[in-house]
Design an enzyme around this catalytic site. Structure first.
Site, short mmCIF file in Angstrom:
data_model
loop_
_atom_site.label_atom_id
_atom_site.label_comp_id
_atom_site.label_asym_id
_atom_site.label_seq_id
_atom_site.Cartn_x
_atom_site.Cartn_y
_atom_site.Cartn_z
N HIS A 184 0.79 -1.27 0.06
CA HIS A 184 -0.04 -0.05 -0.02
C HIS A 184 0.75 1.26 -0.10
O HIS A 184 0.40 2.28 0.34
CB HIS A 184 -0.85 -0.03 1.27
CG HIS A 184 -2.10 -0.82 1.27
ND1 HIS A 184 -2.85 -1.38 2.08
CD2 HIS A 184 -2.62 -1.90 0.08
CE1 HIS A 184 -3.64 -2.19 1.90
NE2 HIS A 184 -3.59 -2.63 0.32
N ALA B 267 0.97 -8.70 19.72
CA ALA B 267 2.00 -8.96 18.82
C ALA B 267 3.24 -9.29 19.54
O ALA B 267 4.17 -10.11 19.16
CB ALA B 267 1.95 -8.32 17.59
N LEU C 246 -4.83 -9.61 17.83
CA LEU C 246 -5.35 -9.57 19.08
C LEU C 246 -6.82 -10.55 19.44
O LEU C 246 -7.09 -10.89 20.29
CB LEU C 246 -5.50 -7.91 19.56
CG LEU C 246 -5.59 -7.53 20.86
CD1 LEU C 246 -4.31 -7.85 21.64
CD2 LEU C 246 -5.63 -5.94 20.79
N CYS D 298 4.47 11.94 -8.30
CA CYS D 298 3.72 13.05 -8.80
C CYS D 298 2.53 12.49 -9.93
O CYS D 298 2.54 11.64 -10.62
CB CYS D 298 4.68 13.38 -10.28
SG CYS D 298 3.94 14.64 -11.02
C1 BV8 Z 1 -8.57 -2.29 -4.98
C2 BV8 Z 1 -2.96 3.17 2.68
C3 BV8 Z 1 -8.92 -2.40 -7.20
C4 BV8 Z 1 -3.75 4.37 3.15
C5 BV8 Z 1 -4.80 1.57 2.80
C6 BV8 Z 1 -16.54 -4.19 -1.33
C7 BV8 Z 1 -16.07 -5.52 -0.94
C8 BV8 Z 1 -14.59 -5.89 -0.94
C9 BV8 Z 1 -13.76 -5.02 -1.45
C10 BV8 Z 1 -14.12 -3.67 -1.83
C11 BV8 Z 1 -15.71 -3.08 -1.71
N1 BV8 Z 1 -15.86 -2.12 -2.26
C12 BV8 Z 1 -14.32 -1.63 -2.41
C13 BV8 Z 1 -13.59 -2.55 -2.18
C14 BV8 Z 1 -11.98 -2.63 -2.37
C15 BV8 Z 1 -11.37 -1.99 -1.15
C16 BV8 Z 1 -11.66 -2.55 -0.08
O1 BV8 Z 1 -11.34 -3.61 0.37
N2 BV8 Z 1 -12.50 -1.76 0.79
C17 BV8 Z 1 -12.96 -2.19 2.19
C18 BV8 Z 1 -13.05 -1.30 3.09
C19 BV8 Z 1 -14.47 -3.07 2.02
N3 BV8 Z 1 -10.02 -2.07 -1.47
C20 BV8 Z 1 -9.37 -1.04 -2.10
O2 BV8 Z 1 -9.89 -0.09 -2.94
C21 BV8 Z 1 -7.93 -1.48 -2.52
N4 BV8 Z 1 -7.65 -1.61 -4.05
O3 BV8 Z 1 -9.21 -3.12 -4.65
O4 BV8 Z 1 -8.24 -1.86 -6.51
C22 BV8 Z 1 -8.39 -2.21 -8.59
C23 BV8 Z 1 -8.63 -3.07 -9.49
C24 BV8 Z 1 -8.35 -2.75 -10.76
C25 BV8 Z 1 -7.76 -1.44 -10.90
C26 BV8 Z 1 -7.63 -0.46 -9.99
C27 BV8 Z 1 -8.14 -0.78 -8.71
C28 BV8 Z 1 -6.94 -0.75 -2.18
C29 BV8 Z 1 -6.92 -0.85 -0.58
C30 BV8 Z 1 -5.87 -0.05 0.02
C31 BV8 Z 1 -6.20 1.06 0.83
N5 BV8 Z 1 -5.15 1.75 1.44
N6 BV8 Z 1 -3.71 2.04 3.29
C32 BV8 Z 1 -3.17 4.76 4.50
O5 BV8 Z 1 -2.63 3.78 5.13
O6 BV8 Z 1 -3.36 5.70 5.08
S1 BV8 Z 1 -5.96 0.46 3.52
C33 BV8 Z 1 -5.39 0.53 5.25
O7 BV8 Z 1 -6.40 0.00 6.05
C34 BV8 Z 1 -4.35 -0.39 5.44
O8 BV8 Z 1 -3.16 -0.30 4.62
C35 BV8 Z 1 -4.99 -1.74 5.74
O9 BV8 Z 1 -4.87 -2.15 4.50
C36 BV8 Z 1 -6.25 -1.35 6.13
C37 BV8 Z 1 -6.16 -1.35 7.66
O10 BV8 Z 1 -6.30 -2.77 7.98
P1 BV8 Z 1 -5.49 -3.06 9.23
O11 BV8 Z 1 -4.09 -2.86 8.86
O12 BV8 Z 1 -5.75 -4.55 9.24
O13 BV8 Z 1 -5.82 -2.40 10.55
P2 BV8 Z 1 -7.18 -2.31 11.47
O14 BV8 Z 1 -7.06 -1.13 12.31
O15 BV8 Z 1 -8.38 -2.80 10.48
O16 BV8 Z 1 -6.95 -3.64 12.15
C38 BV8 Z 1 -5.75 -3.91 13.03
C39 BV8 Z 1 -5.94 -5.31 13.57
O17 BV8 Z 1 -4.67 -5.47 14.23
C40 BV8 Z 1 -7.23 -5.53 14.34
O18 BV8 Z 1 -7.67 -7.00 14.18
C41 BV8 Z 1 -6.77 -5.68 15.74
O19 BV8 Z 1 -7.52 -6.58 16.40
C42 BV8 Z 1 -4.99 -6.14 15.65
N7 BV8 Z 1 -4.24 -5.51 16.87
C43 BV8 Z 1 -4.46 -4.15 17.34
N8 BV8 Z 1 -3.60 -4.15 18.46
C44 BV8 Z 1 -2.90 -5.46 18.27
C45 BV8 Z 1 -3.26 -6.17 17.18
N9 BV8 Z 1 -3.01 -7.29 16.87
C46 BV8 Z 1 -1.83 -7.73 17.56
N10 BV8 Z 1 -1.33 -6.87 18.47
C47 BV8 Z 1 -1.65 -5.81 18.90
N11 BV8 Z 1 -1.17 -5.19 20.05
#
Ligand code: BV8
Length: 229
Positions: A106, A216, A199, A114
């Site tokens: 990502h 972790a 977690l 750019c």
């Molecule tokens: C794409 C950069 C296609 C930005 C990020 C409907 C259904 C399915 C998919 C989609 C849909 N509608 C749209 C989509 C696609 C979409 C998507 O998946 N949406 C979701 C919300 C439904 N995906 C996209 O758009 C992707 N691109 O599909 O392109 C395409 C095809 C052809 C041509 C062009 C395009 C792109 C997605 C990337 C977005 N960018 N990041 C930034 O960082 O600012 S996403 C960002 O959120 C992260 O990178 C990461 O991927 C996500 C966050 O998730 P996590 O890292 O899991 O974090 P989260 O807080 O959710 O969870 C933390 C976890 O850690 C928890 O489980 C917690 O329990 C645990 N935890 C907490 N503390 C601890 C711990 N574990 C261990 N120890 C601890 N101490």
């Protein structure tokens, strides 16, 4: 080819003090995703988006890699057959923890892109909409980050690595965002052993053969110790 392929998410950096996305006080609670992590949001208000990533860059610079990052670097250094970290995180804690084989699917806070000519260069600490591209001179600088609706980086290579691995692990990711959330299913389909270290159960916990719950900084060093033991 790597024997172990490890997907990491915001949870691996949580104990380093970096906010996760979906915790109640998480990053997305403070900002609407549409405003700060989509191309449309950037076009509508580039200053807000630069501000959001400047804040993330400052937070990341102030954070230290934790025992989980360091354990993964040890695994890479000591496990014959190789380890690849595929991270969804845009911070540099894996690098600073000693990992070398890293794919930032990502993007990364350390990069600028750019929006006019696709030139990439190392980001300055504080970026602004007034920054000009060193290649084409246009004021179209954006973070080299993959936003929603954009294609993540190195997908072909990631699928190949997963299909050829012995173990696929996911650490600290909620399984909300695709295509990353689909990697465990792909691994299992091709007979790779899958383990979730989190977690609490992720949205895709059923795609994993093995699960280990806890922070972790505890689960990852224990898991690495077992693999190396
Ligand atoms: C794409 C950069 C296609 C930005 C990020 C409907 C259904 C399915 C998919 C989609 C849909 N509608 C749209 C989509 C696609 C979409 C998507 O998946 N949406 C979701 C919300 C439904 N995906 C996209 O758009 C992707 N691109 O599909 O392109 C395409 C095809 C052809 C041509 C062009 C395009 C792109 C997605 C990337 C977005 N960018 N990041 C930034 O960082 O600012 S996403 C960002 O959120 C992260 O990178 C990461 O991927 C996500 C966050 O998730 P996590 O890292 O899991 O974090 P989260 O807080 O959710 O969870 C933390 C976890 O850690 C928890 O489980 C917690 O329990 C645990 N935890 C907490 N503390 C601890 C711990 N574990 C261990 N120890 C601890 N101490």
């Amino acid at each position: 080819m790597s024997r172990v392929v490890i997907l990491t998410g915001a949870g691996i950096s949580a104990e380093s003090g970096l906010g996760t996305f979906r915790a109640e006080n998480g990053l997305w609670a403070q900002h609407r995703v549409e405003d700060v992590a989509t191309p449309e949001g950037f076009r509508a208000n580039p200053a807000l988006v630069h501000q959001f990533y400047n804040m993330r860059r400052a937070e990341s610079a102030g954070a230290e890699p934790n025992a989980a990052h360091i354990a993964l670097a040890r695994l890479e250094a000591e496990l014959a057959g190789g380890v690849t970290v595929v991270t969804q995180n845009v911070d540099d804690l894996h690098e600073r923890g000693g990992s070398q084989n890293i794919i930032h699917m990502h993007g990364a806070l350390s990069g600028s892109l750019c929006a006019a000519c696709d030139h990439r260069w190392p980001s300055v600490f504080e970026t602004s909409p007034l920054d000009t591209c060193p290649s084409c001179g246009t004021q179209a600088t954006r973070p080299d980050i993959v936003w929603f609706g954009e294609m993540p980086y190195q997908m072909e290579r990631i699928y190949r690595l997963i299909q050829q691995a012995e173990i696929f692990a996911a650490i600290g990711t909620s399984g909300n965002v695709y295509p990353a959330a689909g990697f465990a299913h792909e691994a299992r389909r091709t007979g790779v052993h899958t383990v979730e270290l989190n977690l609490e159960p992720s949205m895709v916990v059923n795609d994993f053969t093995e699960t280990r719950f806890g922070p972790a900084t505890q689960t990852v060093p224990d898991w690495v110790e077992e693999l190396l033991g």
